[in-house]
Structure formats: structure tokens, C-alpha cells
Design an enzyme around this catalytic site. Structure first.
Site, PDB file in Angstrom:
ATOM      1  N   HIS A  56       0.795  -1.235   0.000  1.00 44.54           N
ATOM      2  CA  HIS A  56       0.000   0.000   0.000  1.00 44.54           C
ATOM      3  C   HIS A  56       0.826   1.283   0.000  1.00 44.54           C
ATOM      4  CE1 HIS A  56       0.651   0.009   4.370  1.00 44.54           C
ATOM      5  NE2 HIS A  56       0.152   1.234   4.403  1.00 44.54           N
ATOM      6  N   ASP A  57       2.022   1.274   0.530  1.00 44.64           N
ATOM      7  CA  ASP A  57       2.834   2.488   0.617  1.00 44.64           C
ATOM      8  C   ASP A  57       4.058   2.492  -0.290  1.00 44.64           C
ATOM      9  OD1 ASP A  57       1.265   3.916   2.392  1.00 44.64           O
ATOM     10  OD2 ASP A  57       2.419   3.371   4.166  1.00 44.64           O
ATOM     11  N   LYS A  60       5.662   5.582  -1.795  1.00 42.95           N
ATOM     12  CA  LYS A  60       6.507   6.500  -1.020  1.00 42.95           C
ATOM     13  C   LYS A  60       7.972   6.407  -1.451  1.00 42.95           C
ATOM     14  CE  LYS A  60       3.480   6.885   2.957  1.00 42.95           C
ATOM     15  NZ  LYS A  60       3.279   6.618   4.390  1.00 42.95           N
ATOM     16  N   HIS A  85       1.336   9.322  -3.014  1.00 44.12           N
ATOM     17  CA  HIS A  85       1.897   7.981  -2.881  1.00 44.12           C
ATOM     18  C   HIS A  85       0.913   6.890  -3.289  1.00 44.12           C
ATOM     19  CE1 HIS A  85      -0.123   7.602   1.066  1.00 44.12           C
ATOM     20  NE2 HIS A  85       0.050   6.308   0.895  1.00 44.12           N
ATOM     21  N   HIS A 109      -6.704   2.987  -0.991  1.00 44.89           N
ATOM     22  CA  HIS A 109      -6.581   2.697   0.435  1.00 44.89           C
ATOM     23  C   HIS A 109      -6.670   3.927   1.331  1.00 44.89           C
ATOM     24  CE1 HIS A 109      -2.241   3.667  -0.073  1.00 44.89           C
ATOM     25  NE2 HIS A 109      -2.244   3.870   1.245  1.00 44.89           N
ATOM     26  N   HIS A 110      -6.733   5.132   0.749  1.00 44.02           N
ATOM     27  CA  HIS A 110      -6.927   6.350   1.542  1.00 44.02           C
ATOM     28  C   HIS A 110      -8.262   7.030   1.233  1.00 44.02           C
ATOM     29  CE1 HIS A 110      -3.406   6.764   4.003  1.00 44.02           C
ATOM     30  NE2 HIS A 110      -2.621   6.477   2.985  1.00 44.02           N
ATOM     31  N   ASP A 138      -4.414   0.529   8.406  1.00 43.63           N
ATOM     32  CA  ASP A 138      -3.392   1.571   8.304  1.00 43.63           C
ATOM     33  C   ASP A 138      -3.580   2.611   9.408  1.00 43.63           C
ATOM     34  OD1 ASP A 138      -1.245   2.999   7.180  1.00 43.63           O
ATOM     35  OD2 ASP A 138      -2.473   3.907   5.620  1.00 43.63           O
TER      36      ASP A 138
END
Length: 163
Positions: A56-57, A60, A85, A109-110, A138
Site C-alpha cells: 500500500h505504501d 513512497k 503515494h 486505500h486512503h 493503516d
């Protein structure tokens, strides 16, 4: 399978770039797979929750370290860069055929159930279920882990905030 090795490699590279959050993606993956199991999702969906938690990240990796490692609040411009990201994660994984099911989950996911999230301001059921699970996992990990800019909350405090 080789794609699982690629997932772990990307996670390792991210942790090297941002050692302060080392373990974050693994914890999110763990929490997401447990939430999926408790919701009664099948083994394939539990695995998808785990794998997308690890991924998911990864976007970044494209975030400048001056922002990623900043110990203070972000400016509006920095926040916009940081929020990229989710889309950058998709750029990194979208050409791996074995990860095609992971792409929309990682991208969203955000997103927030009320439509205030990012990158697409989806709301409610339009957000993939596993993306919603990742969002909770998260947030829980972020709240229960010490961060440069704020101390951690207890598990009960985090659960109350999530409710």
C-alpha cells in the site's frame, strides 16, 4: 511464486528508505488479513488483503525524503505531494500482471466512506472492500505506533477513535 518475492523486495526497499516506519506495512498486512478473516472473507481475499497491505505504501519510494522524513506538519503543497503515494504505488505495480487485482485496492486505500479521502474521493460502497479494510488497518497502526510528529495511542484509544 516470484510475484510474492517482488512484493517483499519492494517492502524491503521502502523500509530502507524510511526506517522510522519499518514494520508498518507488515503490521498493516497482518491487521488487514485478520480483519478480512473476521469478516468471513475467503482465503484468496485474505491473501489479497495481506499482499496489498505490504504494497500500500510503495509509492513512497517516489516521495522526496525531505517530505517523507519531515518531523513536523506538512505544508499544503507537501501534503499534496505526500498524498500522491497512492497513485505512485499504482505506477510501480500496475505493469506486473500477477498484481492486476491489487491495483485498485492499493489506489483507494486512503478513500473515506464519506467521500473526503483521496485520490478519487470515492464514497461508500464505491470503495473496494479490501481498500476499506486497509484504511482501517493503516489508521490503527498509525495511531498505535510512535511517530516523529506524535506519540502513539493505546489500543483502546485507537479502537475508540476508529469507532
Amino acid at each position: 511464486m516470484i510475484y510474492r518475492e517482488a512484493i517483499h523486495m519492494l517492502n524491503t526497499i521502502l523500509e530502507e528508505k524510511d526506517p522510522y516506519t519499518a514494520g508498518h506495512s507488515r503490521r498493516v498486512a497482518y491487521y488487514a488479513s485478520k480483519i478480512a478473516k473476521n469478516l468471513g472473507l475467503d482465503a484468496k481475499e485474505q491473501t489479497l488483503a495481506h499482499e496489498t497491505g505490504l504494497l500500500h505504501d510503495v509509492g513512497k519510494l517516489l516521495t522526496p525524503e525531505s517530505i517523507l522524513l519531515k518531523p513536523k506538519r506538512f505544508t499544503k503543497k507537501e501534503l499534496i505531494i505526500m498524498q500522491r503515494h497512492a497513485i505512485d504505488s499504482v505506477k510501480i505495480i500496475e505493469n506486473i500482471a500477477a498484481l492486476k487485482d491489487h491495483v485498485p485496492i492499493v489506489r483507494h486505500h486512503h478513500e473515506s466512506f464519506d467521500g473526503t479521502g483521496y485520490p478519487d474521493r470515492l464514497r461508500g460502497e464505491a470503495i473496494p472492500l479490501i481498500s476499506r479494510i486497509l484504511c482501517v488497518a493503516d489508521a490503527f497502526d498509525a495511531m498505535t505506533t510512535n511517530r516523529i510528529y506524535k506519540p502513539r495511542k493505546t489500543k483502546n484509544e485507537a479502537l475508540n477513535e476508529l469507532r
